[in-house]
Each structure stands twice: as structure tokens, then as C-alpha cells.
Design an enzyme around this catalytic site. Structure first.
Site, PDB file in Angstrom:
ATOM      1  N   CYS A   1      -5.556  -3.067   2.571  1.00  0.00           N
ATOM      2  CA  CYS A   1      -5.241  -2.996   4.001  1.00  0.00           C
ATOM      3  C   CYS A   1      -6.453  -3.153   4.929  1.00  0.00           C
ATOM      4  CB  CYS A   1      -4.461  -1.724   4.299  1.00  0.00           C
ATOM      5  SG  CYS A   1      -3.506  -1.823   5.854  1.00  0.00           S
TER       6      CYS A   1
ATOM      7  N   LYS B   1     -10.003   2.178  -1.993  1.00  0.00           N
ATOM      8  CA  LYS B   1     -10.177   1.600  -0.649  1.00  0.00           C
ATOM      9  C   LYS B   1     -11.543   1.964  -0.065  1.00  0.00           C
ATOM     10  CE  LYS B   1      -7.421   1.292   3.655  1.00  0.00           C
ATOM     11  NZ  LYS B   1      -6.095   1.681   4.217  1.00  0.00           N
TER      12      LYS B   1
ATOM     13  N   GLU C   1       0.830  -1.215   0.000  1.00  0.00           N
ATOM     14  CA  GLU C   1       0.000   0.000   0.000  1.00  0.00           C
ATOM     15  C   GLU C   1       0.865   1.266   0.000  1.00  0.00           C
ATOM     16  OE1 GLU C   1      -2.190   0.344   3.641  1.00  0.00           O
ATOM     17  OE2 GLU C   1      -3.724   1.678   2.805  1.00  0.00           O
TER      18      GLU C   1
END
Lengths: 296, 296
Positions: free
Chosen positions: A154, A117, A44
Site C-alpha cells: 500500500c 511494510k 492488504e
């Protein structure tokens, strides 16, 4: 059914915009391709140090589009090597809208897809809600020359919903670019032994929750994490690839930069789902509560 | 917030309707209470051998209501011992409607609640869709003198949706009465070493998926499994209790009958959810696909 392919996961420090670090990043990508990697996953926000460690308006200047020099350079590298490259980046979408995204560069030089995300964390040292507008593209499987890729990022890895929805879109593998680590500023109130035990438990929970997505959905899962100390954060590495039964196929340690590889065969996905037919038995008539915050 | 309590999990063979076996079952419940257990969890369908190993219409005769002698006897035992008892049973609801259920007997002799298994498996040797009408009570937390109990049953344990929905109802612990084991009729086509590795992987997946529910939802999880060989099935035991970080607090082996215990403190649930605030960050605006079979 898509064809089998070799997946490579790069584990490295961040801050690849630094000239020396960018050279290291491209060397690791070349190493992954040389070892047979056809789809290559990066950590990331790999171009930056983990700026979310603090809230500073100037850091929004780091955001960029896929027209940036670094982005174009990596896109060209993917074409040169004939690989599919998952490139996580701090996306400047418009003035005031900045996102934590990942582009998928196709082996022919095109862009196969984009993920933004969806689940945004916010804890001391991980001030992501300050920087990142929540994603609005939903959960997707991105069809590429080398596999149907379910890209998530993540914090998404802690949410079974994201894994399930991405699996239902047809992904054979969930790919999690990650920046997670231990926070030294947290351990002040416990003994060194207790702090060590807690660190081990948190790392184990991180691996366990992702292995559980492989098990629940009968597909491959991979995470590419960063390593190295940045301020009071020690990124814990342990990048890994798991098979559709949750078994670990490859795993790195908590400090080393490098590459791991594993074969991703969609036939394994189908075989696992025949043995463990969970997708057949979901009670979609009774899941309305999934759209609610709480039962009260 | 509900009060802390001590949870006891009984691992045993099935067939407790047999007089000798019923004595063993009540002895184990008394042992659990003597060791301080306040809520006691029993394995799935504990009164019977695992009749789902075959499809036989006569087995529907085994189904009963909570007025049956065995049920009344266990309800009275819970009152005598002052414990909350989770009693899984083959429920006769009406002619033609038979369910895989669990009653919660309260410490005062009342019935605190009922759960009917929502996810019904069906595989060779586990012919449950033949016997069990799918549950229609949904996912619930049952408030008792000793804890807010999220009762689910066996196959439910593979579904993150069931765990999440039960957690959102306020459960501090997910309780899974279980009957799962290795199937000797499956291992014919592989080498003994491969069969052994596969058995280890399946057991590990079973523990991992349940630990993941603890992690994803920040609550306690416990499973009570049966042991013993029945035909070509070897029930694998390994009953366990996990804490809200997914850590194993107590675990049995694959053969022994007995009791394990652990403290369930709702304050631990709240503390874990403050450190890992997943429930804050769910993207309920983007979960509509959870109500669909597939993305295609």
C-alpha cells in the site's frame, strides 16, 4: 532468468475472518487458480475490516502469527491448488510489536518469504502509525516457483525508492496489496463537483505513480485493492496489472469483487530494459542525498 | 515561501543558430512574455539541430560558452523582457570537456545558476555519451526572482532519483528541457499498426514518468520538447505543465510551435504535501541500496 507465469489479482471486500466472507475469499482464490493463475495476490489486511479507521487498543487483539487458523487454512489452500499465494496479514511479532506484513505461501506448502511494510502512513481515517511498527526486513525480491516477486504494501506504492530497491533485488514484478479509498469526511468543504474531480484525480494519481514504477524500472506492477464502504471510507478498487512499459494489462472497476489475470514474462522485462536502459545510467555517485530527509 | 509566478513553456524546432530560426525563437520568447510568462523554459540544445543523431568529431565545434553571441543575445532579451529564462546549451567547458547544460538567466540580466545534465543517454540515433561529459554540479534548486527552479535535462526525466533530490533542495517546479522523438529506423520489424501503438505507448510513458515526479514530490513539473523531423527522428513535442497532483495544466500537440502557460503557486506545493505527506515518511535508514548499481 525465471520462467513466465500467470499472475492473478483478487479484488474483494475485507473482513474475511467473518465466516461468510472467508468463504468468499477462498472462492475467489479458487476462481483465480481455475483461470490459470499461478501467483495470486490478495488485498492488504484482507482478514479484517480496516480497523485503522480508528485508534482502539482492543484492535491489537486482531494481530496473529502464521500459525493462526486462517493463515494455516490459506497456506493449505495454496498447496492444494499448487499456487504461490501472497497473503497480507496483521502480524503479531511479539508483545508490543505488531506489523503490517505479507507472507508468500509457496505452491508446495512452504513459506517462501515474508515482507513487512516499510513506509507507514498516518492520516485521519488511516491511523496506521498507531498500529504498525515500521518494517525492518528491507526491500526484497522473493524467489518462488512462479516468479521473482517484489512484495510491497500500500503506502509503499507512493515511494519510488521502494520500487527501485526492490527492482534492484531482482524482482520481475512489484506486488502491492492495498487498502485505499475515498474519505467522505474530507469532502465537506468543497462542492459535489469539486469533490468528484478530486476523487478522480486521487485515483488517477494512485494508478499513475505505480505505472511509473513499471516504467522507471522496466518491470511488471500489480495492485490488489479492497472494495466496499466502511464507515466514512469508500475503498476504490481499480486493482490492476501493468506491463514493463507502464501499459495497463488488466484493471477492475471501483466496486466489483473478482479476479484479473495477466502473463508475467521475465523476457519482457529484459527486452524493455534493453530499449530503455535506465538501470545502466543511474548516477550512484551523486545519490547520497537520497539518505537525507531534506537538502536544508 | 517564494511568490507565485506564471511559467511559460516554449515548444519549437531546433537549429536556432540559423538566422531565420533565431528570429522564430526570439519571437516565441516575446510571445511567452507578452502572455504573462515570468519564467520561460526552452527545449534542450535549442540552438542546434540534434547533432547527436550521428557521431562526428566536427560537431564539437558547435559547443560554446555563455559569452557566445547567441547566449549574450538571449541573456539581454531576458533582461529587456524582465523574465527568468532557462537557456539549454551545448557547453564548451574546456578542451575535451563538453557538456549538455542549461543556464538560468535572471530578469535583471545576471546569471542565476547553471545545471549540467547528470544522466547521459546513449542509443542508436541518440549518441549522447559520445558528446557529453556527465554533469558534476549535482541536483539543484536555483532561486530566482520568479520561483525556485529545479532544472534537469531530458534523460534525467526517467530517473526518480533526480526528481527527488531536486525536490529535496527546495524546488517548487521541475523544468525539463527536452529533445525526444520517435525513431523511424526502429520500426522496421513490426507492422504499421504495431509501430503506431508502440509510439503511443512511448509518448504516454514519457508523460507518465514526469507526472509521477509531480505526484511523488508534490510539486509542479514542466517539459519543453522540440518538434520537427530531423533525419530518421521525429521529435514528438507534447510539451506540458503538470500540477502537484500530477494533473495536466497545459499541453501542446506533437507538431506545432508555440507557447503554453500555467500558474505555479508554492502554496499549492505545501497544500499537496500536507494532504499526501510522502516526504514525512521516507525510510532514509533503509535506502543505502540507492547508492548501488544492483542488489547482486
Amino acid at each position: 532468468m525465471s520462467k513466465p507465469f500467470k499472475l492473478a489479482v483478487v479484488q474483494c471486500k475485507g473482513n474475511a475472518l467473518d465466516a461468510g466472507r472467508f468463504e468468499t475469499l477462498t472462492r475467489l482464490i479458487r476462481e483465480a487458480a481455475a483461470k490459470g493463475g499461478q501467483t495470486i495476490l490478495l488485498p492488504e489486511l484482507v482478514l479484517h475490516d480496516y480497523f485503522c479507521i480508528e485508534e482502539n487498543q482492543a484492535h491489537f487483539d486482531l494481530a496473529h502469527t502464521l500459525e493462526s487458523d486462517a493463515s494455516k487454512s490459506l497456506q493449505a489452500l495454496a498447496k492444494e491448488l499448487g499456487v504461490t499465494l501472497v497473503f497480507p496479514f496483521f502480524e503479531k511479532r511479539s508483545a508490543g510489536i505488531y506489523q503490517n506484513s505479507a507472507a508468500v505461501f509457496e505452491a508446495d506448502g512452504s513459506i517462501a518469504g515474508l515482507y513487512r511494510k516499510m513506509h507507514i502512513p498516518h492520516d485521519p481515517g488511516f491511523n496506521e502509525k498507531y498500529y504498525f511498527t515500521p518494517g525492518d526486513l528491507g526491500f526484497k525480491s522473493i524467489a518462488t516457483k512462479h516468479g521473482n516477486l517484489g512484495v510491497l504494501i500500500c503506502w509503499d506504492q507512493w515511494f519510488p525508492e521502494g520500487a527501485r530497491l526492490t527492482a534492484l533485488q531482482g524482482a520481475d514484478v512489484l506486488l502491492y496489496p492495498t487498502a485505499i479509498g475515498w474519505d467522505d469526511s474530507e469532502s465537506g468543504s468543497v462542492s459535489p463537483d469539486e469533490a468528484k474531480a478530486l476523487e478522480a484525480r486521487h485515483l488517477d494519481a494512485w494508478i499513475t505513480i505505480q505505472r511509473s514504477h513499471a516504467i522507471a524500472n522496466g518491470l511488471f506492477v500489480a495492485a490488489a485493492n479492497r472494495v466496499g464502504r466502511e464507515g466514512h471510507l469508500r475503498f476504490w478498487g481499480n486493482s490492476f496489472i501493468a506491463g514493463p512499459g507502464g501499459e495497463i494489462l488488466a484493471r477492475m472497476d471501483s466496486e466489483t469483487e473478482g479476479v484479473i489475470l495477466a502473463d508475467v514474462d521475465p523476457a519482457r522485462v529484459e527486452a524493455e530494459r534493453r530499449t530503455w536502459p535506465f538501470l545502466r545510467d543511474r548516477r550512484i555517485d551523486a545519490y547520497q542525498g537520497m539518505l537525507h530527509r531534506s537538502g536544508n
